[in-house]
Write a protein that holds these residues in place. Sequence first.
Motif, PDB file in Angstrom:
ATOM      1  N   CYS A 155       0.808  -1.233   0.000  1.00  0.00           N
ATOM      2  CA  CYS A 155       0.000   0.000   0.000  1.00  0.00           C
ATOM      3  C   CYS A 155       0.832   1.269   0.000  1.00  0.00           C
ATOM      4  N   ARG A 156       0.374   2.222  -0.831  1.00  0.00           N
ATOM      5  CA  ARG A 156       1.000   3.562  -0.838  1.00  0.00           C
ATOM      6  C   ARG A 156       0.437   4.376   0.332  1.00  0.00           C
ATOM      7  N   LYS A 157      -0.866   4.207   0.558  1.00  0.00           N
ATOM      8  CA  LYS A 157      -1.506   4.860   1.715  1.00  0.00           C
ATOM      9  C   LYS A 157      -1.797   3.793   2.770  1.00  0.00           C
ATOM     10  N   SER A 158      -2.630   4.139   3.782  1.00  0.00           N
ATOM     11  CA  SER A 158      -2.919   3.117   4.800  1.00  0.00           C
ATOM     12  C   SER A 158      -3.742   1.990   4.170  1.00  0.00           C
ATOM     13  N   PRO A 159      -3.642   0.775   4.692  1.00  0.00           N
ATOM     14  CA  PRO A 159      -4.439  -0.328   4.146  1.00  0.00           C
ATOM     15  C   PRO A 159      -5.933  -0.033   4.166  1.00  0.00           C
TER      16      PRO A 159
ATOM     17  N   SER B 256      -0.684  -4.598  -7.135  1.00  0.00           N
ATOM     18  CA  SER B 256       0.039  -3.315  -7.146  1.00  0.00           C
ATOM     19  C   SER B 256      -0.601  -2.246  -8.026  1.00  0.00           C
ATOM     20  N   ALA B 257      -1.282  -2.623  -9.087  1.00  0.00           N
ATOM     21  CA  ALA B 257      -1.855  -1.595  -9.980  1.00  0.00           C
ATOM     22  C   ALA B 257      -2.936  -0.779  -9.286  1.00  0.00           C
ATOM     23  N   ILE B 258      -3.507  -1.326  -8.204  1.00  0.00           N
ATOM     24  CA  ILE B 258      -4.472  -0.557  -7.415  1.00  0.00           C
ATOM     25  C   ILE B 258      -3.843  -0.098  -6.104  1.00  0.00           C
ATOM     26  N   ALA B 259      -3.232  -1.031  -5.359  1.00  0.00           N
ATOM     27  CA  ALA B 259      -2.677  -0.691  -4.027  1.00  0.00           C
ATOM     28  C   ALA B 259      -1.563   0.347  -4.135  1.00  0.00           C
TER      29      ALA B 259
ATOM     30  N   ALA C 120      -6.383   5.122  -5.842  1.00  0.00           N
ATOM     31  CA  ALA C 120      -6.824   3.715  -5.959  1.00  0.00           C
ATOM     32  C   ALA C 120      -8.249   3.629  -6.507  1.00  0.00           C
ATOM     33  N   THR C 121      -9.062   4.623  -6.212  1.00  0.00           N
ATOM     34  CA  THR C 121     -10.436   4.621  -6.745  1.00  0.00           C
ATOM     35  C   THR C 121     -10.413   4.743  -8.264  1.00  0.00           C
ATOM     36  N   ALA C 122      -9.638   5.685  -8.752  1.00  0.00           N
ATOM     37  CA  ALA C 122      -9.545   5.875 -10.210  1.00  0.00           C
ATOM     38  C   ALA C 122      -8.945   4.636 -10.872  1.00  0.00           C
TER      39      ALA C 122
END
Length: 223
Positions: free
Chosen positions: A24-28, A197-200, A205-207
Motif C-alpha cells: 500500500c501507498r496509503k494506509s491499508p 500493485s496496480a491498485i494498491a 486507488a479509486t480511479a
Amino acid sequence: MSVVDSHKLREQLSLYFIMGTANCRKSPEETLKAAIKGGATMFQFREKGPSALHGQALLELAKSLQCLCRAEGVPFIINDDIELAIQLDADGVHIGQEDEPAASIRQRLGSGKIIGVSAHNLAEVQQAISDGADYLGIGPVYPTPSKDDARAVQGTRLITEIREKGIDIPLVGIGGITAANTAPVIAAGADGISVISAIAGAADATAAAREFVQAIERAHIRP
Ligand SMILES: Nc1nc(C(F)(F)F)ncc1COP(=O)(O)OP(=O)(O)O
Ligand SMILES: [Mg+2]
C-alpha cells in the motif's frame, strides 16, 4: 462439498483486489476503502514479506479490513492463514500449492466458506476441483512485482486450455495485470482478474479500480 453459489461467485470475482501492508501507498484501510469505491468486487488480505504484521497487530488490521468489506457487501478472503480466517469467521481463504491441501481446509471451514486455490497446470487444476475448490487463481499471466517466488509467467495459455477442455469452475487470472492488459485475460475465459500493485500502489486507488472496471466491461462486450 461446497454450497457456495458459483454464479454469484463469478460476479464477485470480477475485480478481485488483493493487498497487505507491503503493497500500500496509503494506509491499508484507506486503500481498501478507495478500491471498493472504485468497484473492487472481492478482497483478499494477503500479509506477506519481511515487514508483515503478526499477532495482535495482524488481527486488529484484519478485523478493520473485514469490517470495511462487510459494510459494502464485499467478500473478505484471507490468504494462507486458515487459523486467522476461522478466528474472524472470514468469508473464505485462498491457498497455494505449498499451503495446506484444500480437502482438509474444506473439512475445517465447512461448506459455506469460499476456498480459492492457485493452480499452474492442468494436474493442479483437476486436483483442486476434486478437493472442492470454489475458484482457481491462474497465473502468473504477466511478470509480477508482487510475488518474489512466483512461478514461470504463462500468459493466458492455461486459462484457454481449461476452458477448451470444458472445465467451468470460476477462475481469475493473476500476475502483473493492468487495465491495459486485462482484455486478453477475460477473452481467454477468466471470470475476473486479480490485482495487487496496480491498485494498491496507485496514487488514486479509486480511479485505478474504475479503469479496471471499464476495461473488464469492454472485454466482455468485445471478447
Ligand atoms: N494469493 C493468490 N490469490 C489468487 C487469487 F485467485 F485470489 F487471485 N491467486 C493466486 C495467489 C497466489 O497464492 P500462492 O500461490 O499461495 O502464493 P501467495 O501465498 O504468495 O499469494
Ligand atoms: Mg499462499
